[in-house]
Design a protein around this motif. Structure first.
Motif, PDB file in Angstrom:
ATOM      1  N   GLY A 111       0.796  -1.228   0.000  1.00  0.00           N
ATOM      2  CA  GLY A 111       0.000   0.000   0.000  1.00  0.00           C
ATOM      3  C   GLY A 111       0.817   1.259   0.000  1.00  0.00           C
ATOM      4  N   GLY A 112       2.067   1.226  -0.414  1.00  0.00           N
ATOM      5  CA  GLY A 112       2.905   2.410  -0.429  1.00  0.00           C
ATOM      6  C   GLY A 112       2.561   3.331  -1.576  1.00  0.00           C
ATOM      7  N   PRO A 113       3.293   4.438  -1.701  1.00  0.00           N
ATOM      8  CA  PRO A 113       3.031   5.395  -2.790  1.00  0.00           C
ATOM      9  C   PRO A 113       3.124   4.745  -4.164  1.00  0.00           C
ATOM     10  CG  PRO A 113       4.522   6.322  -1.157  1.00  0.00           C
ATOM     11  CD  PRO A 113       4.386   4.873  -0.822  1.00  0.00           C
ATOM     12  N   VAL A 114       2.188   5.091  -5.027  1.00  0.00           N
ATOM     13  CA  VAL A 114       2.139   4.541  -6.385  1.00  0.00           C
ATOM     14  C   VAL A 114       2.089   5.702  -7.375  1.00  0.00           C
ATOM     15  CG1 VAL A 114       0.888   3.087  -8.012  1.00  0.00           C
ATOM     16  CG2 VAL A 114       0.925   2.478  -5.578  1.00  0.00           C
ATOM     17  N   GLU A 128      -7.738  12.631  -9.943  1.00  0.00           N
ATOM     18  CA  GLU A 128      -6.973  13.459  -9.034  1.00  0.00           C
ATOM     19  C   GLU A 128      -7.278  13.049  -7.598  1.00  0.00           C
ATOM     20  OE1 GLU A 128      -7.814  17.512  -9.811  1.00  0.00           O
ATOM     21  OE2 GLU A 128      -6.875  17.521 -11.808  1.00  0.00           O
ATOM     22  N   ALA A 129      -6.428  13.489  -6.685  1.00  0.00           N
ATOM     23  CA  ALA A 129      -6.665  13.207  -5.273  1.00  0.00           C
ATOM     24  C   ALA A 129      -7.963  13.879  -4.834  1.00  0.00           C
ATOM     25  CB  ALA A 129      -5.495  13.713  -4.435  1.00  0.00           C
ATOM     26  N   CYS A 174     -11.110  14.468   1.362  1.00  0.00           N
ATOM     27  CA  CYS A 174     -10.342  13.586   2.255  1.00  0.00           C
ATOM     28  C   CYS A 174      -8.842  13.703   2.042  1.00  0.00           C
ATOM     29  CB  CYS A 174     -10.778  12.135   2.083  1.00  0.00           C
ATOM     30  SG  CYS A 174     -10.330  11.403   0.480  1.00  0.00           S
ATOM     31  N   GLY A 175      -8.419  14.586   1.121  1.00  0.00           N
ATOM     32  CA  GLY A 175      -6.997  14.751   0.882  1.00  0.00           C
ATOM     33  C   GLY A 175      -6.333  13.537   0.260  1.00  0.00           C
ATOM     34  N   GLY A 176      -7.129  12.671  -0.365  1.00  0.00           N
ATOM     35  CA  GLY A 176      -6.580  11.487  -1.016  1.00  0.00           C
ATOM     36  C   GLY A 176      -6.436  10.292  -0.098  1.00  0.00           C
ATOM     37  N   SER A 177      -6.820  10.423   1.173  1.00  0.00           N
ATOM     38  CA  SER A 177      -6.661   9.297   2.103  1.00  0.00           C
ATOM     39  C   SER A 177      -7.759   8.256   1.942  1.00  0.00           C
ATOM     40  CB  SER A 177      -6.650   9.803   3.544  1.00  0.00           C
ATOM     41  OG  SER A 177      -7.936  10.305   3.912  1.00  0.00           O
ATOM     42  N   GLY A 178      -8.912   8.668   1.429  1.00  0.00           N
ATOM     43  CA  GLY A 178     -10.049   7.750   1.316  1.00  0.00           C
ATOM     44  C   GLY A 178     -10.890   7.680   2.569  1.00  0.00           C
ATOM     45  N   GLN A 181      -1.744   7.194  -2.667  1.00  0.00           N
ATOM     46  CA  GLN A 181      -1.010   7.153  -1.400  1.00  0.00           C
ATOM     47  C   GLN A 181       0.177   8.116  -1.400  1.00  0.00           C
ATOM     48  OE1 GLN A 181      -2.219   5.305   1.193  1.00  0.00           O
ATOM     49  NE2 GLN A 181      -3.903   4.889  -0.178  1.00  0.00           N
ATOM     50  N   GLY A 182      -0.029   9.296  -1.995  1.00  0.00           N
ATOM     51  CA  GLY A 182       1.026  10.291  -1.994  1.00  0.00           C
ATOM     52  C   GLY A 182       2.071  10.099  -3.070  1.00  0.00           C
ATOM     53  N   GLY A 183       1.828   9.184  -4.010  1.00  0.00           N
ATOM     54  CA  GLY A 183       2.775   8.945  -5.090  1.00  0.00           C
ATOM     55  C   GLY A 183       2.814  10.106  -6.077  1.00  0.00           C
ATOM     56  N   PRO A 184       3.880  10.226  -6.865  1.00  0.00           N
ATOM     57  CA  PRO A 184       3.994  11.333  -7.826  1.00  0.00           C
ATOM     58  C   PRO A 184       2.995  11.170  -8.975  1.00  0.00           C
ATOM     59  CG  PRO A 184       5.759   9.756  -8.161  1.00  0.00           C
ATOM     60  CD  PRO A 184       5.037   9.318  -6.923  1.00  0.00           C
TER      61      PRO A 184
END
Length: 377
Positions: free
Chosen positions: A110-113, A143-144, A148-152, A238-241
């Motif tokens: 589940g890391g950045p993708v 887009e994020a 929720c800021g992309g957290s889900g 998950q904060g990925g580029p």
């Protein structure tokens, strides 16, 4: 475990090379792996038997002892004893690890993708490709999620560690001397769960939006070339580029100009008197008007070239040439005076003389039909 001959188990001869042994085990492992044969105890036993055989035959030291002393020389090696090389199955991670989850690994997935790259097909006019242009485009992309800021997770809440896998994202269990891992079904391999999903994105952390992006088209771009806009693709998870946006440019054909590399070609119809006696006229290039000088006696199809007047090089290294092809313009209608003058000219250039020149080869020593054969192979 069965004490069948290990070479027989793998289906190879005693003189088989290391690559042949490895290939034989690879086929058996894929054929009898438990994930492909769930609920089939016979396949599971064959898989274990093949793994045991390979742990011995696939290791040079174990194989030497087995060839000399048989099973007694490697007792314990096939069951994970001290004689087994722990790295012997490492080279199968490409097919067993990725395909089945085979091996001792099992970190969180589940890391950045990085976000996906996008493609946009943009059509522009020929003049825009000549001069360059900036144009806005509108693209749909993920887009994020803003709420929720992309957290889900719903605002005010957060993700939690998965209680089933302890945040590892995978569940591991022992299968003989092998450790097999599979993605956790509760968190789907992320290592985290969302007790209260965001209502806007339903827990995905992403939303589809239409975004306007400005694309700068450089002068001289050719049909089919693409531009890369860094970071304008879909947002990462998950904060990925973010990914990149690739704009594929399609240039509409011009009514007068044909492009070959950085050179431009155009065809103009020239009155016969100018072709015969010479003269000057103007043509419109993509940039400005150009004076074209015609030498007297120019043949039909003559090219007049102008260096640096063609298409700009897309990398900024100068420009190609403009080639003007001269084509004799035969008028469809004539005035009485024109007909009279042409009749007088015709008498000075009888048809018989022209036909004789064609048959004789027009100065190159070859008859007309032989020259046609040369042209068309």
């Amino acid at each position: 475990m069965s004490q069948r001959d290990y070479y027989q188990v793998l289906g190879v001869s005693r003189t088989a090379s290391e690559s042949e042994v490895k290939s034989a085990y690879r086929k058996l492992a894929l054929q009898y792996h438990p994930d492909r044969n769930q609920g089939n105890p016979e396949a599971e036993e064959k898989f274990k038997e093949a793994a045991e055989a390979y742990s011995v035959i696939g290791d040079a030291d174990n194989r030497a002892r087995y060839d000399q002393f048989g099973h007694a020389g490697v007792s314990g090696a096939g069951q994970g004893g001290p004689g087994i090389n722990p790295d012997i199955f490492g080279d199968f991670s490409d097919i067993l690890g990725d395909f089945f989850g085979f091996g001792g690994g099992g970190g969180r997935r589940g890391g950045p993708v990085r976000g996906s790259d996008l493609r946009f097909d943009l059509e522009i006019a020929f003049d825009e490709s000549f001069r360059g242009v900036e144009t806005p485009i509108q693209i749909p992309r993920e887009e994020a999620c803003e709420p929720c800021g992309g957290s889900g997770a719903a605002p005010g809440s957060s993700r939690e560690t998965c209680p089933q896998c302890g945040g590892r994202g995978q569940l591991r269990y022992q299968q003989g001397f092998l450790v097999v891992s599979r993605p956790c079904g509760q968190c789907r391999g992320t290592g985290q769960i969302i007790p209260k999903p965001c209502t806007s994105c339903r827990g995905t952390g992403r939303q589809m939006r239409d975004r306007k992006v400005t694309v700068r088209i450089p002068a001289g771009i050719a049909d089919g070339q693409r531009l890369r806009l860094h970071g304008e693709g879909e947002h990462g998870a998950q904060g990925g580029p973010p990914g990149d946006l690739y704009v594929v440019v399609h240039v509409r054909q011009h009514t007068h100009f044909v492009r070959e590399g950085d050179d431009l070609y155009m065809e103009v119809r020239v009155p016969y008197p100018i072709m015969a006696l010479g003269g000057t006229f103007k043509v419109d290039s993509p940039d400005a008007s150009i004076d074209v000088s015609v030498s007297g006696g120019s043949a039909n199809g003559t090219l007049v070239s102008f260096k640096g007047k063609g298409m700009p090089n897309v990398s900024g290294r100068g420009a190609g040439a403009l080639h003007v092809r001269l084509v004799v313009d035969v008028p469809q209608t004539l005035s009485k005076d024109q007909k009279k003058l042409i009749e007088q000219l015709k008498k000075t250039m009888p048809v018989e003389t022209l036909m004789a020149r064609d048959v004789e080869g027009d100065g190159d020593g070859k008859p007309f039909f032989e020259r046609v054969k040369d042209l068309f192979g």
